[in-house]
Design a protein around this motif. Structure first.
Motif, PDB file in Angstrom:
ATOM      1  N   ARG A   1       0.839  -1.215   0.000  1.00 16.59           N
ATOM      2  CA  ARG A   1       0.000   0.000   0.000  1.00 16.59           C
ATOM      3  C   ARG A   1       0.865   1.253   0.000  1.00 16.59           C
TER       4      ARG A   1
ATOM      5  N   ASN B   1       2.104   1.874  -3.492  1.00 19.45           N
ATOM      6  CA  ASN B   1       1.048   2.418  -4.347  1.00 19.45           C
ATOM      7  C   ASN B   1       0.532   3.755  -3.822  1.00 19.45           C
TER       8      ASN B   1
ATOM      9  N   LEU C   1      -1.177   4.464  -1.379  1.00 19.72           N
ATOM     10  CA  LEU C   1      -2.473   4.480  -0.697  1.00 19.72           C
ATOM     11  C   LEU C   1      -2.249   4.789   0.777  1.00 19.72           C
TER      12      LEU C   1
ATOM     13  N   ASP D   1      -1.803  10.452  -8.285  1.00 18.45           N
ATOM     14  CA  ASP D   1      -2.637   9.872  -9.342  1.00 18.45           C
ATOM     15  C   ASP D   1      -1.775   9.427 -10.525  1.00 18.45           C
TER      16      ASP D   1
ATOM     17  N   ARG E   1       0.267   6.293  -9.560  1.00 17.18           N
ATOM     18  CA  ARG E   1      -0.537   5.068  -9.521  1.00 17.18           C
ATOM     19  C   ARG E   1      -0.868   4.551 -10.908  1.00 17.18           C
ATOM     20  N   GLN E   2      -0.831   5.453 -11.902  1.00 16.72           N
ATOM     21  CA  GLN E   2      -1.110   5.005 -13.265  1.00 16.72           C
ATOM     22  C   GLN E   2      -0.021   4.051 -13.752  1.00 16.72           C
TER      23      GLN E   2
ATOM     24  N   LEU F   1      -2.378  -2.623  -8.695  1.00 18.62           N
ATOM     25  CA  LEU F   1      -2.491  -3.267  -7.381  1.00 18.62           C
ATOM     26  C   LEU F   1      -3.717  -4.175  -7.396  1.00 18.62           C
TER      27      LEU F   1
ATOM     28  N   PHE G   1      -6.083  -6.693  -4.966  1.00 21.12           N
ATOM     29  CA  PHE G   1      -6.364  -6.862  -3.544  1.00 21.12           C
ATOM     30  C   PHE G   1      -6.790  -8.284  -3.213  1.00 21.12           C
TER      31      PHE G   1
ATOM     32  N   SER H   1      -6.251   3.154  -6.809  1.00 18.84           N
ATOM     33  CA  SER H   1      -5.100   2.363  -7.257  1.00 18.84           C
ATOM     34  C   SER H   1      -5.072   2.256  -8.778  1.00 18.84           C
TER      35      SER H   1
ATOM     36  N   GLY I   1      -5.591   4.759 -10.616  1.00 17.40           N
ATOM     37  CA  GLY I   1      -5.174   6.069 -11.103  1.00 17.40           C
ATOM     38  C   GLY I   1      -6.300   7.086 -11.153  1.00 17.40           C
TER      39      GLY I   1
END
Lengths: 246, 279
Positions: free
Chosen positions: A46, A49, A51, A74, A77-78, A82, A84, B182, B184
């Motif tokens: 996390r 990423n 988060l 943002d 993260r592109q 991830l 879950f 996550s 984006g």
């Protein structure tokens, strides 16, 4: 190095989860994170990423520091996918819409093109027939495969897998593991937190054992799982064997 | 292989059928008893003849039906306008209340203060304030009393609906936002495409229920002057010294509410079924 974590610290209240953790991952490498519950495997994923915000240290992706407070999370993260433990598909959208949401909204791809790409992927993983179905009509294994596809259509540089088989019935684990093995064959760089030692052994290039908020021991699966150096690693593996999971 | 029920199963089926017949007969008998008691109780009451004359007079009903219907047309238009605008306002305020970050502090305070105060204020007082207070300011271009009254209803119901929407937004599990981010998606995109659609679906039954309540409350606008169905009936009652127009208006209101109530029940049932089906 594609991913480089240095001195990463994460604290929840009085609880130190990550305590100066370091981990490097090369391109096309698959690293399995193992360790007891609460050892920080999921927290690390996390943090990578973004988060969860780290409390000290740095994380670099492709040489860029992604933990720079001025970096746009943002955009970071592109480049990272991830997946879950509990799939987290969007229940109000069809399988196809789940997959094309980010390509269309984030990457501004034409919907028709995004849809064609999604269908190609679904076809590959044998779920083309489920494109119009809602997630609650799918088995756990099918949902998890859709979740992986959803992450992959953004063409991430790095794929993070957080206990992706832990919520699955034993007979459904195989289909997800097969998919991950295929991704490895295509050169996808992956970091996966797992309780499946057998899987870590098969698919990982390197196994990292997390303990006390650090990587206590790492190396080829055969060495770490078969002939660990550290006493803590041996204890952990002994408990796993006792539970019949190795 | 063909299947035929075992003798034991056939016994069970016969027994259940017997019980079903018995239940139907019992229901019919108890309905008849209750119905008779009600009819005897009301029509046998000492004042029944007078009540019948002053509440259920067919001539008066026919005479005032057109005026009440005309008033009801106003109610209906008001309902559509007020419900759509109050829903939009409620959604907006609910989203504003979820915004994080220091820049939005005043927005959050305003939105919170609004939902707190207007849920506490009686609608009648808000209508008086809007319909008589605002024109009292003698500003250029003050809108019609009808518009002001509608504004009072929208502002009051918006506060209730905002809380319903907020409950819906908070019921969406954080892992859904994590999944969206996550991929984006920005906070706004996650809200718009992932959180709000699920939130609205979940609170659709209470939202519709509030709309049914709103349908009755739009009549309060008559306090500010416009002639709606209730005011039209009131005029009839005053002229004839007969309460029949109220009964007519009441029946019309129920008829108007029936479709909405049916839709609400349908949506609630569907939502419950979806919940029971599991995730």
């Amino acid at each position: 190095m594609l991913l480089s974590c240095k001195n990463v610290r994460k604290v929840f209240g009085d609880h130190v989860i990550l305590d100066g953790l370091g981990l490097d991952v090369a391109e096309h490498e698959v690293v399995a994170l193992i360790g007891a519950s609460g050892s920080g495997k999921s927290t690390l994923l996390r943090c990578v990423n973004l988060l969860t915000e780290i409390d000290d240290g740095t994380i670099h992706l492709d040489g860029d520091e992604i933990t720079d407070p001025q970096a746009d999370p943002d955009v970071v993260r592109q480049r990272i996918g991830l997946v879950f433990q509990s799939y987290n598909l969007f229940p109000h959208m069809t399988v196809l819409d789940n997959i094309t949401l980010a390509p269309v909204r984030v990457h501004k791809r034409p919907p028709a093109e995004a849809k064609a790409q999604a269908m190609q992927w679904l076809d590959r993983v044998g779920l083309a027939g489920k494109a119009g179905a809602y997630p609650d009509r799918l088995s756990g294994g099918q949902q998890q495969r859709v979740a992986i596809v959803r992450a992959l259509v953004n063409n991430p540089r790095l794929l993070l897998l957080d206990e992706v088989t832990s919520a699955l019935d034993p007979e459904l684990v195989g289909e997800v593991l097969t998919m991950i093995r295929e991704l490895k064959g295509e050169g996808m760089t992956m970091v996966l937190a797992t309780h499946e030692m057998g899987f870590a052994r098969q698919v990982a290039d390197r196994v990292a054992f997390l303990d006390g908020g650090r990587v206590l021991e790492q190396g080829p699966p055969a060495q770490v799982l078969g002939d660990p150096v550290e006493a803590r690693t041996r204890q952990f593996l002994a408990r796993i064997i006792e539970a019949g999971r190795l | 292989m063909t299947y035929s029920p075992s003798p034991r199963q056939q016994e069970r089926i016969a027994y259940r059928r017997g019980r079903a017949v018995r239940s139907v007969l019992l229901a019919a008998a108890s309905t008849a008893v209750v119905g008779t008691l009600l009819a005897v109780g009301i029509t046998g009451a000492p004042g029944w003849t007078r009540v019948k004359e002053s509440f259920f007079d067919p001539d008066t009903a026919v005479e005032y039906l057109p005026a009440i219907l005309e008033g009801l047309w106003l109610n209906l238009r008001l309902l559509v306008v007020c419900a759509s605008l109050a829903l939009a306002l409620g959604l907006l305020v609910a989203v504003l209340r979820t915004l994080r970050g220091p820049v939005f502090f005043p927005v959050r305070v305003l939105a919170t203060g609004y939902t707190y105060s207007f849920r506490g204020l009686p609608l009648i007082i808000v209508i008086y304030l809007f319909a008589f207070g605002i024109p009292g300011l003698r500003l250029q271009g003050t809108p019609d009393v009808l518009v002001l009254g509608a504004g009072a209803i929208i502002v009051t119901y918006g506060a209730y609906l905002a809380e319903v929407f907020r409950a819906g937004i908070e019921s969406v599990h954080p892992s859904q936002i994590a999944a969206a981010r996550s991929l984006g998606l920005s906070y706004r995109q996650a809200m718009r495409h992932v959180v709000l659609p699920q939130a609205v679906r979940r609170v659709a039954p209470p939202l519709l229920n509030d709309t049914v309540a709103l349908q009755k409350d739009v009549g309060l606008i008559s306090l500010a002057g416009p002639i709606d169905a209730i005011r039209a009936a009131q005029i009839g009652v005053a002229q004839e010294a007969d309460f029949t127009p109220y009964i007519v208006a009441g029946v019309l209101f129920v008829l108007l509410a029936l479709p909405l109530i049916a839709v609400t029940d349908g949506v609630t049932l569907r939502a419950a079924r979806r919940q029971n089906a599991g995730n």
